[in-house]
Scaffold this active site. Structure first.
Site, PDB file in Angstrom:
ATOM      1  N   ASP A  10       0.859  -1.191   0.000  1.00 16.69           N
ATOM      2  CA  ASP A  10       0.000   0.000   0.000  1.00 16.69           C
ATOM      3  C   ASP A  10       0.893   1.239   0.000  1.00 16.69           C
ATOM      4  OD1 ASP A  10      -2.513   1.444   0.170  1.00 16.69           O
ATOM      5  OD2 ASP A  10      -1.947   1.940   2.211  1.00 16.69           O
ATOM      6  N   SER A  11       0.296   2.367  -0.353  1.00 12.20           N
ATOM      7  CA  SER A  11       1.030   3.632  -0.293  1.00 12.20           C
ATOM      8  C   SER A  11       1.433   3.945   1.152  1.00 12.20           C
ATOM      9  CB  SER A  11       0.148   4.753  -0.830  1.00 12.20           C
ATOM     10  OG  SER A  11      -1.053   4.809  -0.088  1.00 12.20           O
ATOM     11  N   CYS A  73      -4.160  -1.510  -2.295  1.00 15.90           N
ATOM     12  CA  CYS A  73      -4.343  -0.068  -2.443  1.00 15.90           C
ATOM     13  C   CYS A  73      -5.179   0.138  -3.698  1.00 15.90           C
ATOM     14  CB  CYS A  73      -2.976   0.596  -2.589  1.00 15.90           C
ATOM     15  SG  CYS A  73      -3.052   2.350  -2.997  1.00 15.90           S
ATOM     16  N   GLU A 158      -4.565   9.817   8.220  1.00 15.08           N
ATOM     17  CA  GLU A 158      -3.105   9.711   8.395  1.00 15.08           C
ATOM     18  C   GLU A 158      -2.613  10.595   9.540  1.00 15.08           C
ATOM     19  OE1 GLU A 158      -0.342   8.608   5.854  1.00 15.08           O
ATOM     20  OE2 GLU A 158      -1.736   7.036   5.303  1.00 15.08           O
ATOM     21  N   CYS A 192     -11.378   2.721  -0.732  1.00 11.27           N
ATOM     22  CA  CYS A 192     -10.039   3.160  -0.357  1.00 11.27           C
ATOM     23  C   CYS A 192      -9.729   2.415   0.926  1.00 11.27           C
ATOM     24  CB  CYS A 192     -10.001   4.668  -0.117  1.00 11.27           C
ATOM     25  SG  CYS A 192      -8.451   5.225   0.636  1.00 11.27           S
ATOM     26  N   HIS A 194      -7.994   2.998   3.381  1.00 11.99           N
ATOM     27  CA  HIS A 194      -7.946   3.783   4.612  1.00 11.99           C
ATOM     28  C   HIS A 194      -9.331   3.949   5.260  1.00 11.99           C
ATOM     29  CE1 HIS A 194      -3.958   5.069   3.358  1.00 11.99           C
ATOM     30  NE2 HIS A 194      -3.831   5.810   4.436  1.00 11.99           N
TER      31      HIS A 194
HETATM   32  N1  DGL Z   1      -4.912   3.373   0.507  1.00 13.37           N
HETATM   33  C1  DGL Z   1      -5.048   4.055  -0.754  1.00 13.37           C
HETATM   34  C2  DGL Z   1      -6.220   3.499  -1.571  1.00 13.37           C
HETATM   35  O1  DGL Z   1      -6.785   2.455  -1.252  1.00 13.37           O
HETATM   36  C3  DGL Z   1      -5.231   5.535  -0.620  1.00 13.37           C
HETATM   37  C4  DGL Z   1      -4.187   6.280   0.114  1.00 13.37           C
HETATM   38  C5  DGL Z   1      -3.388   7.224  -0.751  1.00 13.37           C
HETATM   39  O2  DGL Z   1      -3.955   8.175  -1.319  1.00 13.37           O
HETATM   40  O3  DGL Z   1      -2.205   7.000  -0.832  1.00 13.37           O
HETATM   41  O4  DGL Z   1      -6.585   4.101  -2.558  1.00 13.37           O
END
Ligand code: DGL
Length: 275
Positions: A10-11, A73, A158, A192, A194
């Site tokens: 993931d990012s 992600c 975050e 997403c 997150h």
């Molecule tokens: N976790 C990323 C997703 O599922 C989003 C976070 C980011 O923007 O880096 O899209």
């Protein structure tokens, strides 16, 4: 024998909500998690940048001995997965595989909705890619998809503000914008990784007939099915029930915040990408 963990990328922290479900459904496997925290967020970056960063991560996983990598992600799955699968994968060896989170979700999301009006909440990058609109059309052509980008949600999460009162305004605002697109939306997908952390705020803002779907369990079930259908790959993945965590940024930050996403204490190691 060399360890061959399943790579989970993931990012930053969001993929930990997916890893948590993978470990729950497939506890026997080894996992190697990488969060590219130094270069997060990905959601606001261009196709080229997300592709480049994701490719570097995939290369790193293969160097660590992984044969199977899950892009946990949505943004990386939307902007990089197809090109990596079609253009890059062959050069890494015939066995290697990279999977994403969009297709497994699109395959079953239509089953949740009675009205056929699906709401998607995601990063700007995922929304612009139209990946969910295109993928769900394959499996549920009669379904209508409404998308809403939530650019403030990842920064709020975050920065550890997802439980605070300041988050309410931005959560409500994005939900209002989504629901204003169709009063018939009865299912909202958190597209997403997150966003599940905001679920305690989202759920009470919705009418009781609207259900909210998170991806973790869906992706884990899909991976379990994949491994059943690909016994050679399942056999190659090592199974000692071990999890290793890596981050491209501060390990102390990762351990502290990551534990909130993963639901358990974490001890990470720092690595560099793109060198
Ligand atoms: N976790 C990323 C997703 O599922 C989003 C976070 C980011 O923007 O880096 O899209």
């Amino acid at each position: 024998m060399q360890q061959q963990p399943i790579g989970v990328f993931d990012s930053g922290y969001g993929g930990l909500t997916i890893l948590k479900e993978l470990v729950q459904q497939l506890p026997e496997y080894d996992y190697l998690y990488l969060g590219d925290n130094a270069r997060a967020p990905y959601g606001t970056r261009s196709f080229e940048t997300v592709y480049q960063y994701t490719l570097e991560a995939v290369q790193w996983f293969f160097k660590q001995g992984c044969e199977l990598v899950v892009l946990a992600c949505n943004t990386a799955s939307a902007k990089a997965l197809r090109t990596i699968q079609q253009k890059d994968l062959a050069q890494f060896g015939a066995q290697k595989r990279v999977l994403g989170v969009i297709r497994p979700t699109a395959e079953i999301i239509g089953r949740f909705s009675e009205s056929g009006h699906l709401g998607i909440l995601a990063t700007k990058g995922t929304v612009i890619s139209e990946s969910y609109v295109l993928e769900t059309a394959h499996f549920f052509p009669e379904m209508t998809v409404f998308q809403q980008a939530c650019p403030m949600w990842v920064p709020i999460i975050e920065n550890g503000e997802h439980e605070g009162p300041g988050a309410d305004y931005f959560v409500q605002d994005s939900i209002n914008q989504l629901l204003s697109q169709s009063p018939a939306i009865d299912t909202i997908l958190l597209a997403c990784t997150h966003y599940p952390l905001l679920l305690p705020k989202i759920a009470p803002m919705l009418a009781p007939h609207i259900q909210v779907v998170s991806q973790g369990a869906i992706v884990a079930q899909s991976l379990a099915n994949y491994l059943e259908r690909h016994p050679a790959m399942a056999g190659n993945c090592s199974k000692n029930g071990q999890i290793r965590f890596c981050t491209t940024d501060s390990t102390s930050d990762f351990d502290e915040k990551g534990a909130i996403f993963f639901g358990k204490p974490i001890k990470s190691v720092h690595i560099l990408l793109g060198h």
